[in-house]
Design a protein around this motif. Structure first.
Motif, PDB file in Angstrom:
ATOM      1  N   ARG A   1       0.834  -1.193   0.000  1.00  0.00           N
ATOM      2  CA  ARG A   1       0.000   0.000   0.000  1.00  0.00           C
ATOM      3  C   ARG A   1       0.871   1.246   0.000  1.00  0.00           C
ATOM      4  O   ARG A   1       1.824   1.352   0.776  1.00  0.00           O
ATOM      5  N   THR A   2       0.534   2.193  -0.857  1.00  0.00           N
ATOM      6  CA  THR A   2       1.113   3.534  -0.804  1.00  0.00           C
ATOM      7  C   THR A   2      -0.048   4.516  -0.857  1.00  0.00           C
ATOM      8  O   THR A   2      -1.201   4.122  -1.024  1.00  0.00           O
ATOM      9  N   THR A   3       0.233   5.778  -0.727  1.00  0.00           N
ATOM     10  CA  THR A   3      -0.842   6.783  -0.785  1.00  0.00           C
ATOM     11  C   THR A   3      -1.425   6.901  -2.178  1.00  0.00           C
ATOM     12  O   THR A   3      -2.531   7.424  -2.347  1.00  0.00           O
ATOM     13  N   ARG A   4      -0.709   6.426  -3.183  1.00  0.00           N
ATOM     14  CA  ARG A   4      -1.161   6.592  -4.565  1.00  0.00           C
ATOM     15  C   ARG A   4      -1.684   5.314  -5.201  1.00  0.00           C
ATOM     16  O   ARG A   4      -2.505   5.369  -6.101  1.00  0.00           O
ATOM     17  N   GLN A   5      -1.208   4.148  -4.777  1.00  0.00           N
ATOM     18  CA  GLN A   5      -1.599   2.925  -5.472  1.00  0.00           C
ATOM     19  C   GLN A   5      -1.463   1.703  -4.578  1.00  0.00           C
ATOM     20  O   GLN A   5      -0.831   1.752  -3.516  1.00  0.00           O
ATOM     21  N   LEU A   6      -2.080   0.627  -5.051  1.00  0.00           N
ATOM     22  CA  LEU A   6      -1.964  -0.687  -4.425  1.00  0.00           C
ATOM     23  C   LEU A   6      -1.231  -1.609  -5.392  1.00  0.00           C
ATOM     24  O   LEU A   6      -1.527  -1.617  -6.592  1.00  0.00           O
ATOM     25  N   THR A   7      -0.304  -2.377  -4.892  1.00  0.00           N
ATOM     26  CA  THR A   7       0.457  -3.296  -5.729  1.00  0.00           C
ATOM     27  C   THR A   7       0.358  -4.697  -5.147  1.00  0.00           C
ATOM     28  O   THR A   7       0.562  -4.891  -3.942  1.00  0.00           O
ATOM     29  N   LEU A   8       0.028  -5.650  -5.995  1.00  0.00           N
ATOM     30  CA  LEU A   8      -0.056  -7.044  -5.549  1.00  0.00           C
ATOM     31  C   LEU A   8       1.339  -7.632  -5.380  1.00  0.00           C
ATOM     32  O   LEU A   8       2.222  -7.444  -6.227  1.00  0.00           O
ATOM     33  N   THR A   9       1.535  -8.376  -4.308  1.00  0.00           N
ATOM     34  CA  THR A   9       2.760  -9.154  -4.150  1.00  0.00           C
ATOM     35  C   THR A   9       2.639 -10.432  -4.972  1.00  0.00           C
ATOM     36  O   THR A   9       1.547 -10.777  -5.468  1.00  0.00           O
ATOM     37  N   ASP A  10       3.754 -11.164  -5.109  1.00  0.00           N
ATOM     38  CA  ASP A  10       3.688 -12.440  -5.820  1.00  0.00           C
ATOM     39  C   ASP A  10       2.716 -13.392  -5.123  1.00  0.00           C
ATOM     40  O   ASP A  10       1.942 -14.103  -5.781  1.00  0.00           O
ATOM     41  N   PHE A  11       2.762 -13.402  -3.806  1.00  0.00           N
ATOM     42  CA  PHE A  11       1.839 -14.250  -3.058  1.00  0.00           C
ATOM     43  C   PHE A  11       0.396 -13.775  -3.263  1.00  0.00           C
ATOM     44  O   PHE A  11      -0.525 -14.580  -3.379  1.00  0.00           O
ATOM     45  N   GLY A  12       0.229 -12.456  -3.328  1.00  0.00           N
ATOM     46  CA  GLY A  12      -1.103 -11.896  -3.566  1.00  0.00           C
ATOM     47  C   GLY A  12      -1.670 -12.342  -4.895  1.00  0.00           C
ATOM     48  O   GLY A  12      -2.879 -12.624  -5.009  1.00  0.00           O
ATOM     49  N   HIS A  13      -0.817 -12.425  -5.941  1.00  0.00           N
ATOM     50  CA  HIS A  13      -1.269 -12.915  -7.247  1.00  0.00           C
ATOM     51  C   HIS A  13      -1.799 -14.342  -7.135  1.00  0.00           C
ATOM     52  O   HIS A  13      -2.825 -14.697  -7.747  1.00  0.00           O
ATOM     53  N   SER A  14      -1.109 -15.173  -6.365  1.00  0.00           N
ATOM     54  CA  SER A  14      -1.520 -16.568  -6.216  1.00  0.00           C
ATOM     55  C   SER A  14      -2.852 -16.679  -5.482  1.00  0.00           C
ATOM     56  O   SER A  14      -3.733 -17.458  -5.860  1.00  0.00           O
ATOM     57  N   VAL A  15      -3.008 -15.892  -4.422  1.00  0.00           N
ATOM     58  CA  VAL A  15      -4.236 -15.940  -3.633  1.00  0.00           C
ATOM     59  C   VAL A  15      -5.408 -15.343  -4.407  1.00  0.00           C
ATOM     60  O   VAL A  15      -6.554 -15.785  -4.273  1.00  0.00           O
ATOM     61  N   LEU A  16      -5.122 -14.356  -5.278  1.00  0.00           N
ATOM     62  CA  LEU A  16      -6.192 -13.671  -5.999  1.00  0.00           C
ATOM     63  C   LEU A  16      -6.984 -14.626  -6.886  1.00  0.00           C
ATOM     64  O   LEU A  16      -8.208 -14.472  -7.035  1.00  0.00           O
ATOM     65  N   GLU A  17      -6.309 -15.618  -7.469  1.00  0.00           N
ATOM     66  CA  GLU A  17      -7.006 -16.574  -8.328  1.00  0.00           C
ATOM     67  C   GLU A  17      -8.117 -17.287  -7.554  1.00  0.00           C
ATOM     68  O   GLU A  17      -9.235 -17.445  -8.045  1.00  0.00           O
ATOM     69  N   HIS A  18      -7.828 -17.704  -6.322  1.00  0.00           N
ATOM     70  CA  HIS A  18      -8.831 -18.377  -5.506  1.00  0.00           C
ATOM     71  C   HIS A  18      -9.904 -17.391  -5.045  1.00  0.00           C
ATOM     72  O   HIS A  18     -11.089 -17.732  -4.977  1.00  0.00           O
ATOM     73  N   ALA A  19      -9.489 -16.177  -4.742  1.00  0.00           N
ATOM     74  CA  ALA A  19     -10.447 -15.166  -4.305  1.00  0.00           C
ATOM     75  C   ALA A  19     -11.432 -14.830  -5.421  1.00  0.00           C
ATOM     76  O   ALA A  19     -12.623 -14.622  -5.175  1.00  0.00           O
ATOM     77  N   HIS A  20     -10.940 -14.802  -6.666  1.00  0.00           N
ATOM     78  CA  HIS A  20     -11.827 -14.512  -7.794  1.00  0.00           C
ATOM     79  C   HIS A  20     -12.842 -15.633  -8.017  1.00  0.00           C
ATOM     80  O   HIS A  20     -13.972 -15.378  -8.458  1.00  0.00           O
TER      81      HIS A  20
END
Length: 327
Positions: free
Chosen positions: A52-71
């Protein structure tokens, strides 16, 4: 580790909206709640999902993996929500249905009349030709089909009812030609035969307990309409294999008599066949539900009981004592 499905859903929404604020607005939750639950998910999984920054959110590599299941979870939630909304919308649009003319006339006509009044936004189109339509290629919503169904991965089916049948002729015909005492004697009678899709007469298959007989008696007429064959039998033209549901009034009045009542053809299933879509149109769903209600409800059960009683009484009556046909 028990991961909360709701937290995965919140995480997917945040990523899709690229913002905690917009995700919270879409979900109708306070931003603080969304942020807290995503942080709790990270703590439970033991790794950061988002930078997290004040301007944007960036997915971590682990976040990319978890996102597939979340979707996947988000997709299922959306599908359930869409289904609920779909069922609440008034059914409307053109509803194209193919069914045998005899079935429509003798079984479903009152139900169809009620259906079009119940759903004024539906435009019902009935194709009553005996041909087997291409549901997808010809853009049909439903087809009513009898008997066994071929395997077809593009279609789905719902069994609506099971119909029994028997051999019937008029008392005048039987007085003139005699009552056959065994199936083989049918080969000396005049048969009113059903025309199959192959262009040949459909064989008669009869069962009595474990015994089986199959044959194609000589035909006086062949037609692709069971009702026409029944009408010809009523006019003394021969023996017809007819559904008990259709023949019961004529059997009760004495206009028709059973032939070889101990020998019965196999029962026939009636199926509603429709394209195997993931989400069935509301107009199709309500039609199938109404047909199912009519064909399995109290009125139909009473009809089946009356047919069974009529057949039982007919079977007990001596072949030579059938009442003469009412003029």
């Amino acid at each position: 580790m028990n991961v909360e499905a709701n937290d995965l859903l919140l995480f997917a929404r945040v990523v899709d909206e690229h913002s905690f604020t917009r995700a919270a607005e879409r979900l109708g939750l306070p931003k603080s709640t969304v942020s807290r639950r995503v942080s709790a998910l990270e703590a439970q999984l033991g790794e950061r999902l988002l930078l997290r920054t004040t301007r944007q959110l960036t997915l971590t590599d682990f976040g990319h993996s978890v996102l597939e299941h979340a979707h996947q979870i988000a997709s299922e939630v959306d599908a359930a929500s869409l289904l609920a909304q779909h069922r609440q919308v008034e059914p409307s649009g053109r509803l194209r249905v193919s069914m045998p003319a005899d079935f429509a006339t003798n079984v479903l006509a009152p139900m169809l009349a009620t259906f079009v009044q119940k759903y004024p936004a539906i435009s019902l189109e009935l194709d009553l030709t005996p041909r087997r339509v291409d549901l997808i290629g010809e853009n049909f919503d439903v087809a009513i089909r009898m008997g066994d169904l071929p395997d077809d991965s593009t279609l789905a089916a719902r069994r609506l009812a099971t119909f029994t049948a028997g051999l019937y002729a008029s008392p005048r015909y039987l007085a003139r030609r005699g009552q056959p005492s065994e199936p083989e004697a049918l080969m000396e009678h005049d048969a009113l035969r059903l025309l199959g899709r192959s262009g040949d007469p459909v064989p008669w298959v009869l069962h009595r307990d474990q015994a089986r007989w199959e044959g194609i008696p000589p035909g006086r007429a062949t037609a692709n309409s069971p009702e026409v064959l029944m009408r010809m039998a009523l006019s003394d033209a021969g023996i017809a294999l007819v559904g008990d549901h259709f023949v019961e009034p004529h059997l009760r009045s004495g206009a028709l008599a059973p032939v070889l009542p101990d020998w019965r053809p196999p029962a026939t299933d009636a199926w509603a066949v429709f394209p195997g879509r993931r989400l069935m149109p509301a107009r199709t769903r309500v039609l199938l539900d109404d047909m199912q209600t009519v064909l399995s409800g109290p009125q139909c059960q009473a009809e089946e009981a009356r047919i069974e009683k009529t057949l039982r009484l007919a079977k007990l009556t001596a072949p030579g004592s059938w009442p003469s046909r009412k003029e």
